[in-house]
Design an enzyme around this catalytic site. Structure first.
Site, short mmCIF file in Angstrom:
data_model
loop_
_atom_site.label_atom_id
_atom_site.label_comp_id
_atom_site.label_asym_id
_atom_site.label_seq_id
_atom_site.Cartn_x
_atom_site.Cartn_y
_atom_site.Cartn_z
CD GLU A 186 46.27 34.16 19.52
OE1 GLU A 186 46.25 33.74 18.35
OE2 GLU A 186 46.34 35.36 19.81
CG ASP A 212 45.10 38.68 20.48
OD1 ASP A 212 46.13 38.44 19.81
OD2 ASP A 212 44.89 38.13 21.57
#
Length: 298
Positions: free
Chosen positions: A35, A228
């Site tokens: 991430e 996301d």
């Protein structure tokens, strides 16, 4: 270094000339969940989170080497680089938003709201006035996998703004299930915010005026799992990470194309000398692709 065929899927004629190199490079793999990619032009390196392993890694553009940037890292998730070249981080473990100064010290930007700890800050952006905007879902306190299991003190998942002058924290959106990625339009008149847990997952768009939000209608829905992280390119197109790759949306909300990726995508950013190197965090890996579009100039 692995090579993966780049697959641009044209869904609208406006995407017909959006492309790049024939092959994507897999810069690193073996993580548990990547991430928060953030590129530093001055150092020519990319940092990214490996959340469950509680570390932030660093890829050096000049050598291709990947090493540990920070470990333990407070279960960092999203990052951004502010306009002074400092790393701003969402710490799921520490339940706070921090900034790494040029000398390596850490400044806490936000860790409570009305005396209550945040859930687990997830993604963050800076506006032109220096305000920090971030989302606060509960993923870091839902279990010990990417944070520390705990009860929510606030009792809900909100979007917040940190004032650039006095550091005060204010809720700017309070009607989300699990707010996640967020991105400003090029003129910062709009703020796009993903809600991951909606069925289907969707992106909402808000009008921005004097540090406050209004509106919030659904801008786009996902046809491949939860949305996301998000970024805009210099043409004003919105790129959103999803389960089958990156989805590209025109400013009117039309899904005009996709860049297929062989793992579930979590986030993206731009980098390189001409801001046209696309970096993608996806499941266990980080990919890059040189494209014929670029990030907007700041």
């Amino acid at each position: 270094m692995d090579m993966v065929k780049a697959q641009f899927e044209v869904l609208d004629e406006r995407f017909a000339r959006v492309n790049g190199d024939e092959w994507m490079r897999r810069l690193h793999t073996g993580c548990r969940w990547t991430e928060g990619p953030a590129y530093f032009p001055a150092g020519r390196y990319l940092v990214f989170s490996d959340i469950p392993n509680d570390r932030v890694l660093r890829w050096d553009e000049t050598t291709g080497a990947v090493g540990v940037f920070r470990e333990p890292a407070g279960f960092h998730n999203g990052h951004t680089v502010d306009r002074q070249g400092r790393l701003v981080s969402c710490e799921q473990g520490g339940r706070r938003v921090t900034r790494t100064e040029h000398d390596g010290t850490t400044t806490v930007l936000a860790e409570t709201y009305q005396g209550k700890r945040f859930n687990s800050p997830n993604d963050v952006v800076e506006s032109l006035d220096g305000a920090i905007w971030f989302t606060d879902p509960s993923y870091g306190i839902d279990s010990d996998y990417e944070g520390h299991q705990a009860e929510s003190e606030i009792g809900a998942c909100h979007v917040y703004r940190v004032d650039p002058v006095d550091g005060s924290v204010r809720i700017v959106a309070d009607d989300f299930s699990r707010p996640n990625g967020l991105a400003f339009s090029l003129d910062e008149s709009l703020l796009y915010i993903a809600d991951t847990r909606q069925k289907p997952s969707h992106i909402r768009v808000f009008s921005v005026e004097n540090g406050r939000l209004s509106g919030g209608e659904v801008f786009a829905t996902s046809d491949a799992g939860g949305f996301d992280g998000m970024r805009l390119d210099a043409a004003g197109r919105l790129w959103a990470a999803a389960h089958d790759g990156l989805h590209c949306f025109a400013p009117d909300g039309t899904r005009i194309g996709k860049l297929r990726v062989p793992e579930v995508c979590s986030n993206l950013t731009f980098g390189g000398p001409r801001r046209n190197d696309l970096f993608i965090t996806a499941s266990s890996s980080v990919y890059t692709l040189r494209v014929n579009f670029s990030a907007p100039r700041i």
